[in-house]
Design a protein around this motif. Structure first.
Motif, mmCIF file in Angstrom:
data_model
loop_
_atom_site.group_PDB
_atom_site.id
_atom_site.type_symbol
_atom_site.label_atom_id
_atom_site.label_comp_id
_atom_site.label_asym_id
_atom_site.label_seq_id
_atom_site.Cartn_x
_atom_site.Cartn_y
_atom_site.Cartn_z
ATOM 1 N N ARG A 191 -33.734 85.959 22.076
ATOM 2 C CA ARG A 191 -32.942 86.218 20.859
ATOM 3 C C ARG A 191 -33.323 87.559 20.247
ATOM 4 O O ARG A 191 -34.470 87.994 20.345
ATOM 5 C CB ARG A 191 -33.219 85.140 19.811
ATOM 6 C CG ARG A 191 -32.886 83.745 20.261
ATOM 7 C CD ARG A 191 -31.397 83.545 20.299
ATOM 8 N NE ARG A 191 -31.067 82.149 20.065
ATOM 9 C CZ ARG A 191 -29.845 81.701 19.938
ATOM 10 N NH1 ARG A 191 -28.818 82.539 20.028
ATOM 11 N NH2 ARG A 191 -29.609 80.429 19.723
ATOM 12 N N LEU A 192 -32.361 88.158 19.551
ATOM 13 C CA LEU A 192 -32.574 89.478 18.953
ATOM 14 C C LEU A 192 -32.216 89.459 17.467
ATOM 15 O O LEU A 192 -31.118 89.018 17.099
ATOM 16 C CB LEU A 192 -31.680 90.471 19.703
ATOM 17 C CG LEU A 192 -32.079 91.932 19.788
ATOM 18 C CD1 LEU A 192 -33.536 92.110 20.209
ATOM 19 C CD2 LEU A 192 -31.173 92.641 20.803
ATOM 20 N N LEU A 193 -33.162 89.927 16.648
ATOM 21 C CA LEU A 193 -32.934 90.060 15.201
ATOM 22 C C LEU A 193 -32.727 91.540 14.881
ATOM 23 O O LEU A 193 -33.495 92.383 15.347
ATOM 24 C CB LEU A 193 -34.169 89.553 14.448
ATOM 25 C CG LEU A 193 -34.215 89.802 12.943
ATOM 26 C CD1 LEU A 193 -33.716 88.565 12.193
ATOM 27 C CD2 LEU A 193 -35.621 90.112 12.462
ATOM 28 N N ALA A 194 -31.689 91.843 14.086
ATOM 29 C CA ALA A 194 -31.460 93.239 13.663
ATOM 30 C C ALA A 194 -31.810 93.376 12.183
ATOM 31 O O ALA A 194 -31.363 92.570 11.359
ATOM 32 C CB ALA A 194 -30.009 93.624 13.887
ATOM 33 N N THR A 195 -32.610 94.385 11.861
ATOM 34 C CA THR A 195 -32.964 94.646 10.458
ATOM 35 C C THR A 195 -32.261 95.928 10.014
ATOM 36 O O THR A 195 -32.488 96.999 10.573
ATOM 37 C CB THR A 195 -34.491 94.788 10.282
ATOM 38 O OG1 THR A 195 -34.979 95.775 11.183
ATOM 39 C CG2 THR A 195 -35.207 93.478 10.541
ATOM 40 N N ILE A 208 -28.671 87.815 15.048
ATOM 41 C CA ILE A 208 -28.806 87.552 13.618
ATOM 42 C C ILE A 208 -29.170 88.884 12.937
ATOM 43 O O ILE A 208 -29.862 89.706 13.542
ATOM 44 C CB ILE A 208 -29.877 86.456 13.380
ATOM 45 C CG1 ILE A 208 -29.949 86.017 11.915
ATOM 46 C CG2 ILE A 208 -31.252 86.836 13.902
ATOM 47 C CD1 ILE A 208 -30.709 84.697 11.705
ATOM 48 N N ALA A 209 -28.669 89.095 11.724
ATOM 49 C CA ALA A 209 -28.908 90.377 11.040
ATOM 50 C C ALA A 209 -29.461 90.141 9.634
ATOM 51 O O ALA A 209 -29.057 89.196 8.946
ATOM 52 C CB ALA A 209 -27.609 91.177 10.948
ATOM 53 N N VAL A 210 -30.370 91.022 9.239
ATOM 54 C CA VAL A 210 -30.969 90.972 7.906
ATOM 55 C C VAL A 210 -30.639 92.306 7.237
ATOM 56 O O VAL A 210 -30.909 93.357 7.814
ATOM 57 C CB VAL A 210 -32.500 90.816 8.011
ATOM 58 C CG1 VAL A 210 -33.121 90.748 6.630
ATOM 59 C CG2 VAL A 210 -32.875 89.594 8.823
ATOM 60 N N MET A 211 -30.024 92.249 6.050
ATOM 61 C CA MET A 211 -29.592 93.500 5.411
ATOM 62 C C MET A 211 -30.131 93.627 3.994
ATOM 63 O O MET A 211 -29.988 92.720 3.178
ATOM 64 C CB MET A 211 -28.060 93.574 5.347
ATOM 65 C CG MET A 211 -27.579 94.823 4.625
ATOM 66 S SD MET A 211 -25.778 94.877 4.436
ATOM 67 C CE MET A 211 -25.332 95.423 6.055
ATOM 68 N N ARG A 212 -30.755 94.767 3.712
ATOM 69 C CA ARG A 212 -31.090 95.142 2.322
ATOM 70 C C ARG A 212 -30.260 96.361 1.963
ATOM 71 O O ARG A 212 -30.133 97.301 2.769
ATOM 72 C CB ARG A 212 -32.578 95.467 2.189
ATOM 73 C CG ARG A 212 -32.884 96.090 0.835
ATOM 74 C CD ARG A 212 -34.351 96.195 0.553
ATOM 75 N NE ARG A 212 -34.933 94.876 0.331
ATOM 76 C CZ ARG A 212 -36.185 94.686 -0.071
ATOM 77 N NH1 ARG A 212 -36.970 95.712 -0.280
ATOM 78 N NH2 ARG A 212 -36.650 93.463 -0.253
ATOM 79 N N HIS A 213 -29.710 96.353 0.742
ATOM 80 C CA HIS A 213 -28.822 97.450 0.349
ATOM 81 C C HIS A 213 -28.932 97.679 -1.159
ATOM 82 O O HIS A 213 -29.066 96.720 -1.918
ATOM 83 C CB HIS A 213 -27.373 97.104 0.732
ATOM 84 C CG HIS A 213 -26.498 98.294 0.870
ATOM 85 N ND1 HIS A 213 -26.033 98.992 -0.229
ATOM 86 C CD2 HIS A 213 -26.009 98.921 1.961
ATOM 87 C CE1 HIS A 213 -25.288 100.006 0.193
ATOM 88 N NE2 HIS A 213 -25.260 99.996 1.523
#
Ligand code: CP
Length: 309
Positions: free
Chosen positions: A42-46, A100-105
């Motif tokens: 599995r791959l997580l994108a930050t 799956i993606a994790v986003m801070r903005h």
């Protein structure tokens, strides 16, 4: 079933779903080796458009400790964002590669916008002064672990309550638990917004600008920093910086079993001398943050049954 869902606000999760995540986090804490291969392949994108230490590193550590891998950026100018690419095109592209993606903005609502264009789960890792749901999962797991339950506490939330997204998220989440007393401690200029006050209907609520006055009542003290990056005016920040400093003198007024939480980073609102007091649990809290994110990743990917308990 949480598989495939986005997490944009803490209330996207029902109380039962939260409890399931905390129970899974407890199991991981007891036996982390059992989960070493749960996310193999599995791959997580930050996608971090704003700086971070805890949220990004704890998500990355969480995925790596589950046997998965991580891609991403911590500096948006190193991606095609610098060429003017939109959030919707960025997330559509990332969804071609990651699970799956994790986003801070810095902009409120950016992760929600991304979620509309994403066929993989998007997790809000903090959007402007709005919400920070995985910090809230961290805070709730810390309270549940160290105070035995989440309900029936007097909690003081202190600092920049106008811009502090961790405070907004936590209040929203705690208002669903029974018999809470909320004491909001802030300078008059940085009071908690009315739309958050509306969330705490049915609970006791006090607003004050004096930490000394209310600290003897507290079961939990949640300190936050003044959010320099959200001020339009540096002079105003400098005037309010240092408004609250928790030191041993103030702490001597508190209950012996009060716990002190802080989402971190700290600037000057907790004196270093407090760190050795057993009530100071903010670094333990940061560790709980990794475990609860491991549990969340497993749930959103549907990999939570990889270990039979
Ligand atoms: N608590 C928190 O969000 O910390 P970072 O900004 O370091 O991620």
């Amino acid at each position: 079933m949480l598989k495939g869902k986005h997490l944009l606000e803490p209330t996207d999760l029902s109380l039962q779903e939260l409890e399931d995540i905390f129970n899974l986090a407890d199991s991981i804490i007891k036996n982390p080796k059992a989960y070493l291969d749960c996310c193999k392949g599995r791959l997580l994108a930050t996608l971090f458009y704003e700086p971070s230490t805890r949220t990004r590193f704890s998500f990355e550590a969480a995925m790596l400790r589950l046997g998965g891998q991580v891609i991403g950026f911590s500096e948006p100018n190193s991606s095609s964002v610098s060429k003017g690419e939109t959030i919707s095109d960025t997330i559509r592209t990332i969804a071609c590669y990651a699970d799956i993606a994790v986003m801070r903005h810095p902009k409120e609502g950016a992760p929600r916008l991304a979620s509309k264009y994403s066929n993989i789960p998007v997790i809000n890792a903090g959007d402007g002064g709005h919400q920070h749901p995985t910090q809230t999962l961290t805070d709730l797991l810390t309270i549940r672990s160290l105070k035995q339950n989440i309900s029936n506490h007097v909690i003081g939330i202190c600092g920049d309550l106008k811009f502090g997204r961790t405070a907004h998220s936590l209040v929203k989440a705690l208002s669903r638990y029974k018999s809470m007393t909320f004491i909001f401690i802030s300078p008059p200029e940085l009071k908690i917004p009315d739309y958050i006050i509306d969330e705490v209907k049915g609970h006791q609520l006090i607003q004050t600008s004096s930490l000394e006055e209310v600290i003897p009542q507290l079961d939990i003290l949640y300190m936050t920093r003044i959010q320099r990056e959200r001020f339009f005016n540096e002079e105003e920040y400098l005037r309010l910086k240092g408004y609250f400093v928790l030191d041993n003198k103030k702490l001597s007024l508190a209950k012996k079993d009060m716990i002190i939480l802080h989402p971190l980073p700290r600037v000057d609102e907790i004196a270093k001398e407090v760190d050795t007091d057993k009530r100071a649990v903010y670094f333990k809290q940061a560790r709980y943050g990794m475990y609860v994110r491991m549990a969340l990743i497993l749930k959103l990917l549907g990999d939570d049954t990889c270990v039979k308990n």
